[in-house]
Design a protein around this motif. Structure first.
Motif, mmCIF file in Angstrom:
data_model
loop_
_atom_site.group_PDB
_atom_site.id
_atom_site.type_symbol
_atom_site.label_atom_id
_atom_site.label_comp_id
_atom_site.label_asym_id
_atom_site.label_seq_id
_atom_site.Cartn_x
_atom_site.Cartn_y
_atom_site.Cartn_z
ATOM 1 N N GLY A 63 0.694 -1.186 -0.023
ATOM 2 C CA GLY A 63 -0.070 0.022 -0.133
ATOM 3 C C GLY A 63 0.728 1.198 0.119
ATOM 4 N N ALA A 64 0.263 2.346 -0.194
ATOM 5 C CA ALA A 64 0.784 3.471 -0.394
ATOM 6 C C ALA A 64 1.354 4.250 1.046
ATOM 7 N N ALA A 65 0.441 3.920 1.947
ATOM 8 C CA ALA A 65 1.117 4.321 3.451
ATOM 9 C C ALA A 65 0.217 3.531 4.398
ATOM 10 N N ALA A 66 0.538 3.756 5.882
ATOM 11 C CA ALA A 66 -0.287 3.285 6.984
ATOM 12 C C ALA A 66 -1.871 3.687 6.717
ATOM 13 N N GLY A 67 -2.688 2.739 7.083
ATOM 14 C CA GLY A 67 -4.141 2.926 7.089
ATOM 15 C C GLY A 67 -4.798 2.740 5.971
ATOM 16 N N VAL A 68 -4.125 2.232 4.949
ATOM 17 C CA VAL A 68 -4.967 1.892 3.772
ATOM 18 C C VAL A 68 -5.831 0.537 3.944
ATOM 19 N N GLY A 69 -5.605 -0.137 4.774
ATOM 20 C CA GLY A 69 -6.401 -1.198 4.987
ATOM 21 C C GLY A 69 -5.814 -2.717 4.944
ATOM 22 N N LYS A 70 -4.392 -2.849 4.951
ATOM 23 C CA LYS A 70 -3.666 -3.983 4.379
ATOM 24 C C LYS A 70 -3.777 -5.188 5.479
ATOM 25 N N THR A 71 -3.754 -4.737 6.781
ATOM 26 C CA THR A 71 -4.051 -5.620 7.802
ATOM 27 C C THR A 71 -5.311 -6.126 7.634
ATOM 28 N N VAL A 89 -6.339 3.325 -1.848
ATOM 29 C CA VAL A 89 -7.490 4.232 -1.222
ATOM 30 C C VAL A 89 -7.204 5.396 -1.771
ATOM 31 N N PRO A 90 -8.237 6.168 -2.411
ATOM 32 C CA PRO A 90 -8.045 7.702 -2.694
ATOM 33 C C PRO A 90 -7.394 8.515 -1.819
ATOM 34 N N VAL A 91 -6.679 9.541 -2.025
ATOM 35 C CA VAL A 91 -5.728 10.274 -1.186
ATOM 36 C C VAL A 91 -6.726 10.998 -0.255
ATOM 37 N N GLU A 92 -7.848 11.540 -0.495
ATOM 38 C CA GLU A 92 -8.628 12.394 0.338
ATOM 39 C C GLU A 92 -9.126 11.394 1.430
ATOM 40 N N ALA A 93 -9.566 10.264 0.964
ATOM 41 C CA ALA A 93 -10.068 9.077 1.726
ATOM 42 C C ALA A 93 -9.382 8.651 2.591
ATOM 43 N N LEU A 94 -8.015 8.711 2.564
ATOM 44 C CA LEU A 94 -6.995 8.392 3.460
ATOM 45 C C LEU A 94 -6.647 9.167 4.534
ATOM 46 N N ARG A 95 -6.783 10.557 4.119
ATOM 47 C CA ARG A 95 -6.660 11.597 4.916
ATOM 48 C C ARG A 95 -7.919 11.797 5.953
ATOM 49 N N GLU A 96 -8.989 11.588 5.468
ATOM 50 C CA GLU A 96 -10.081 11.418 6.149
ATOM 51 C C GLU A 96 -10.213 10.574 7.299
ATOM 52 N N ARG A 97 -9.467 9.305 6.865
ATOM 53 C CA ARG A 97 -9.268 8.325 7.885
ATOM 54 C C ARG A 97 -8.366 8.693 9.084
ATOM 55 N N LEU A 98 -7.328 9.438 8.398
ATOM 56 C CA LEU A 98 -6.501 10.072 9.527
ATOM 57 C C LEU A 98 -7.256 10.995 10.538
ATOM 58 N N ARG A 99 -7.838 11.868 9.748
ATOM 59 C CA ARG A 99 -8.589 12.910 10.711
ATOM 60 C C ARG A 99 -9.572 12.162 11.831
ATOM 61 N N GLU A 100 -10.037 11.096 11.583
ATOM 62 C CA GLU A 100 -11.016 10.678 12.212
ATOM 63 C C GLU A 100 -10.469 9.558 13.308
ATOM 64 N N LEU A 120 -0.876 15.185 9.031
ATOM 65 C CA LEU A 120 -1.545 15.803 7.949
ATOM 66 C C LEU A 120 -0.599 16.853 7.297
ATOM 67 N N LYS A 121 0.231 17.589 7.898
ATOM 68 C CA LYS A 121 1.142 18.749 7.571
ATOM 69 C C LYS A 121 2.351 18.065 6.784
ATOM 70 N N ASN A 122 2.741 16.812 7.155
ATOM 71 C CA ASN A 122 3.987 16.272 6.665
ATOM 72 C C ASN A 122 3.858 15.085 5.814
ATOM 73 N N PHE A 123 4.014 13.844 6.389
ATOM 74 C CA PHE A 123 4.078 12.627 5.407
ATOM 75 C C PHE A 123 2.619 12.425 4.737
ATOM 76 N N PHE A 124 1.477 12.799 5.470
ATOM 77 C CA PHE A 124 0.299 12.536 4.823
ATOM 78 C C PHE A 124 -0.351 13.702 3.926
ATOM 79 N N LYS A 125 0.610 14.508 3.601
ATOM 80 C CA LYS A 125 0.288 15.667 2.479
ATOM 81 C C LYS A 125 -0.056 15.259 1.279
ATOM 82 N N LEU A 170 1.191 11.592 -0.732
ATOM 83 C CA LEU A 170 0.357 10.365 -0.683
ATOM 84 C C LEU A 170 0.266 10.018 -2.361
ATOM 85 N N ALA A 171 -0.245 11.155 -3.162
ATOM 86 C CA ALA A 171 -0.291 10.823 -4.677
ATOM 87 C C ALA A 171 0.922 10.286 -5.293
#
Length: 386
Positions: A29-37, A181-192, A205-210, A214-215
């Motif tokens: 996956g592109a980053a943590a939180g995309v749902g691999k596990t 996972v689309p970029v904005e959907a992943l950032r929304e998971r992070l916000r939640e 949000l300001k660093n790795f998850f810019k 993510l794109a």
């Protein structure tokens, strides 16, 4: 989790095993939180429902509620406890998994570095041992942990990724699946709060998850899977042409390892990517001249040379050490002997007067290796020296 198309475990189980070796499936996956596990746990339930003997060798939930709940009643192999500096650490118990001998084992976080005192330094080495015993492994990792992308990750994210998985490991995988996972959907998971604790969200949000990071990572993950599919297609075509036998590799690539080049590690990673794109075997060759014999080079240069040889091996190259008075002639002779079709070298960073005295190796190779493709690639000394 999102209502996405779920994996088909049969597609993995139907892959033809190679003699006694188990099969390896990698979720990337592109980053943590995309749902691999979560996706691996879903597949484990589906496999068990079909009568497959599957266990969880190591799952890292990061205290995510949905992931913890999805473990359900799956069999979990107890972790091995290791005491280190008065702290008890838990790692995957490789011996217990091999003794249990399930058909399939689920192993999370492939790039993880094991605690001191473990059987292997890295978890991917644990997985290699498990697969070697004939057990199928389903595992997961993020794209930034691919070894040959190390320098590129630093440029994209500004972060030094210290835990990496050799490209050769991915090249041996029977199946690589991208969890996208689309970029904005992943950032929304992070916000939640579904990825990191609340205190880390704004910083992430300001660093790795810019969005730009993510794109780029998402694109790299998709490309990695595309390369894997292309390798599988070429393998099938080769088997078909050869009546079931593996055909000889058409392309062979060679790159030189210097004892005095700050950019050699970066060059090796570029060569690895090129070899992967061409489905080619590749050699990393060091030519020891009298002036650069182990008796004459400095300790730091010798250590750097050994490190580069280890990097080349991890990236899947066959490493070769030769002795010769003439670097260019030795490289060309080796290329002819091994049927190499492409030579990859980096630009010379030495001053012009030194190139005039000692000779410019890339220029000589381009002039003398008339029957071979010579590719001179750019490297960034500042990037590699960091």
């Amino acid at each position: 989790m999102d209502d996405e198309k779920r994996p088909e475990p049969e597609a993995f189980l139907d892959l033809v095993p190679q003699t006694q070796r188990g099969r390896l499936k990698v979720y990337i996956g592109a980053a943590a939180g995309v749902g691999k596990t979560y996706r691996m746990l879903e597949e484990a339930h589906q496999l068990r429902d079909r009568g497959v003997d599957v266990v969880l060798g190591f799952i890292e939930t990061h205290h995510r509620r949905e992931t913890e709940e999805r473990i359900g009643n799956l069999e979990v192999v107890a972790r091995r406890k290791i005491s280190y500096r008065e702290v008890t650490l838990e790692e995957m118990d490789v011996d217990a998994i091999i003794a249990r001998k399930p058909e399939v084992v689920i192993v999370d976080e492939l790039a993880h570095t094991n605690a001191p005192g473990s059987r292997h330094e890295k978890r991917y080495q644990d997985v290699e041992q498990i697969v070697a015993t004939g057990i199928d492994v389903i595992t997961a990792m993020n794209i930034q942990h691919v070894e040959s992308l190390n320098a590129l990750m630093r440029r994209i994210t500004g972060i030094d990724v210290r835990e990496t998985v050799p490209d050769s490991m991915l090249a041996r995988a029977d199946q690589i699946v991208n969890i996208d996972v689309p970029v904005e959907a992943l950032r929304e998971r992070l916000r939640e709060g579904k990825i990191y604790p609340q205190a880390q969200i704004e910083q992430a949000l300001k660093n790795f998850f810019k969005p730009s990071n993510l794109a780029s990572l998402r694109e790299l993950a998709l490309r990695e899977v595309a390369r894997s599919l292309d390798r599988q297609r070429l393998d099938r075509e080769s088997l078909k042409r050869e009546g079931g036998r593996h055909a000889n590799v058409i392309e062979r690539i060679m790159v030189g390892i210097s004892s005095n080049a700050a950019d050699t590690g970066q060059l090796l990673r570029k060569a690895s990517r090129i070899a992967g794109q061409l489905n080619a075997e590749w050699f990393a060759v060091h030519i020891e001249t009298p002036a650069e014999s182990v008796k004459n080079i400095g300790t730091s240069d010798f250590v750097a040379l050994l490190n580069n040889i280890n990097v080349a091996s991890d990236l899947g190259a066959e490493t070769v050490w030769l002795k010769s008075d003439d670097v260019v002639k030795a490289l060309i002779d080796f290329a002819h002997d091994k049927g190499v079709t492409k030579l990859i070298v980096g630009r010379t960073h030495q001053p012009r007067w030194r190139r005039w005295l000692k000779g410019d190796v890339p220029a000589r190779l381009a002039a003398d290796a008339r029957d071979l493709d010579v590719e001179i690639v750019a490297t960034d000394e500042r990037e590699e020296s960091r």
